[in-house]
Scaffold this active site. Structure first.
Site, short mmCIF file in Angstrom:
data_model
loop_
_atom_site.label_atom_id
_atom_site.label_comp_id
_atom_site.label_asym_id
_atom_site.label_seq_id
_atom_site.Cartn_x
_atom_site.Cartn_y
_atom_site.Cartn_z
N VAL A 101 0.87 -1.19 0.00
CA VAL A 101 0.00 0.00 0.00
C VAL A 101 0.90 1.24 0.00
O VAL A 101 1.93 1.27 0.65
CB VAL A 101 -0.92 -0.01 1.24
N ALA A 103 2.35 2.36 -2.83
CA ALA A 103 3.42 2.13 -3.80
C ALA A 103 3.40 3.15 -4.93
O ALA A 103 4.29 3.17 -5.76
CB ALA A 103 3.29 0.71 -4.37
N GLY A 104 2.35 3.97 -4.99
CA GLY A 104 2.23 4.94 -6.08
C GLY A 104 1.52 4.33 -7.27
O GLY A 104 1.53 4.88 -8.36
N LEU A 105 0.91 3.16 -7.07
CA LEU A 105 0.24 2.49 -8.18
C LEU A 105 -1.26 2.34 -7.93
O LEU A 105 -1.90 1.43 -8.45
CB LEU A 105 0.88 1.11 -8.42
N GLY A 106 -1.78 3.22 -7.11
CA GLY A 106 -3.22 3.22 -6.88
C GLY A 106 -3.71 2.07 -6.02
O GLY A 106 -4.85 1.62 -6.16
N SER A 108 -4.37 2.14 -2.81
CA SER A 108 -5.46 2.54 -1.90
C SER A 108 -6.78 2.65 -2.67
O SER A 108 -7.83 2.28 -2.14
CB SER A 108 -5.12 3.83 -1.15
N ALA A 109 -6.70 3.10 -3.93
CA ALA A 109 -7.93 3.14 -4.75
C ALA A 109 -8.45 1.73 -4.99
O ALA A 109 -9.66 1.48 -4.92
CB ALA A 109 -7.65 3.83 -6.08
N ASP A 151 -7.38 7.43 -10.17
CA ASP A 151 -7.02 6.11 -9.65
C ASP A 151 -8.25 5.22 -9.47
O ASP A 151 -8.23 4.03 -9.80
CB ASP A 151 -6.32 6.25 -8.29
C1 MEV Z 1 -1.72 9.96 -7.20
O1 MEV Z 1 -1.59 8.64 -7.73
C2 MEV Z 1 -1.99 10.91 -8.31
C3 MEV Z 1 -2.18 12.36 -7.89
O2 MEV Z 1 -2.36 13.09 -9.11
C4 MEV Z 1 -3.33 12.57 -6.96
C5 MEV Z 1 -4.70 12.36 -7.63
O3 MEV Z 1 -4.79 12.37 -8.86
O4 MEV Z 1 -5.67 12.23 -6.87
C6 MEV Z 1 -0.92 12.91 -7.22
#
Ligand code: MEV
Length: 319
Positions: A101, A103-106, A108-109, A151
């Site tokens: 969680v 990781a920058g790959l969504g 949490s979404a 996301d």
């Molecule tokens: C996060 O994955 C992407 C951002 O643009 C935030 C968002 O779009 O809600 C930083």
């Protein structure tokens, strides 16, 4: 049980929060949420990436440091908000994730989308993928303060999407993507998405050029759309490099990611950029020899790497 995919932002993160277009693909790396009806709420999760966690037991009492409590709450708050919005009165949930969680790959979404899909099924609500996406977006807004639908819609709908805002209205457009040879590396994320979105908002109010940087990122995304349609991978790579440079100018690239980006370019990648909110998280590289780029990512400290071969179809109830 519901299986919700994660995503890779190809272009336009952060700028999308201010209405500029972003390009996102949904990838077949999943969060699986299983649930059963219950009179209370309980949550069990597989290994998650919780950074430094400090919990002490002394005289049979459990002490959780404030920072650790914040991390735990942040992770669970998506689930709590999702069940609140669905109006579910009790649920026993179990969450397994192929990726850490944050990781920058969504992830949490995907946790949110999976929870809503399961909660809806259990409470006999028949929701379409679009309806699941809309509720999940609302959850992200409540937890993060500011969130684009990028996301959550990518996880719920799948495929490749162009996300943008005109006036007050967000539009989500499906786009066709040809061959897209990508490798992804996941680095330890040092700050939360909410903190980084807030950091850019602060920059907007303090540094005039920030607005121009975000606008330019939007233009790059428009250009990338054309390059994707014509299958011009060299141009696409070049645009990834420029988009990364602008994210770096916003202060979103940490040392570890900067080092990986330069090593990947030296190893022959056509284009490289950070993907997601920044300060660690994901790095994506476009290239021909993906397995050698994957080794470069690993030698630069990526905790997980994978090659993207196809897109996912969005949230599903596997049988
Ligand atoms: C996060 O994955 C992407 C951002 O643009 C935030 C968002 O779009 O809600 C930083």
């Amino acid at each position: 049980m519901a299986r919700a995919p994660t995503k890779v932002t190809l272009f336009g993160e952060h700028a999308v929060v201010y209405g500029y277009p972003a390009l996102v693909i949904s990838i077949p790396v999943y969060v699986t949420v299983s649930g059963s009806p219950s009179t209370r709420f309980s949550l069990r999760s597989g290994p998650v990436h919780l950074h430094e966690l400090s919990i002490t037991i002394e005289n049979e009492k459990l002490y959780i440091s404030p920072q650790s409590r914040d991390l735990l709450l942040k992770y669970f708050s998506y689930v709590i908000e999702a069940t609140k919005l669905l109006g579910v009165k009790g649920l026993e949930l179990s969450i397994e994730s192929e990726l850490p969680v944050g990781a920058g790959l969504g992830t949490s979404a995907a946790v949110t989308v999976g929870t809503i899909a399961v909660g809806a099924k259990i409470s006999n609500k028949d929701l379409t993928k679009e309806e699941i996406a809309k509720i999940a977006w609302k959850v992200e807004e409540r937890v993060q303060g500011k969130a684009s639908p990028m996301d959550t819609f990518a996880s719920a709908l799948g495929g490749a999407l162009l996300v943008r805002k005109s006036g007050d209205q967000w539009s989500i457009e499906r786009i066709r993507v040809g061959e897209l040879p990508l490798v992804v590396g996941v680095f330890r994320k040092r700050r939360s998405t909410a903190q980084l979105v807030e950091m850019v908002a602060k920059k907007m109010s303090e540094l005039e050029v920030t607005k121009s940087i975000l606008k330019l990122i939007g233009e790059i995304t428009e250009n990338a759309l054309k390059a994707l349609e014509t299958g011009d991978l060299a141009l696409l790579g070049e645009l990834m490099n420029v988009n990364h440079g602008l994210l770096e100018a916003l202060g979103l690239v940490n040392k570890e990611v900067a080092c990986a980006v330069h090593s990947l370019r030296k190893a022959g990648a056509l284009g490289v950029k950070m993907s997601g909110a920044g300060h660690g998280g994901a790095v994506i590289a476009l290239g021909d020899d993906l397995s050698s780029l994957e080794s470069v990512l690993r030698s630069c400290g990526a905790e997980k790497t994978f090659i993207v071969k196809s897109l996912s179809k969005g949230v599903e109830y596997p049988t």
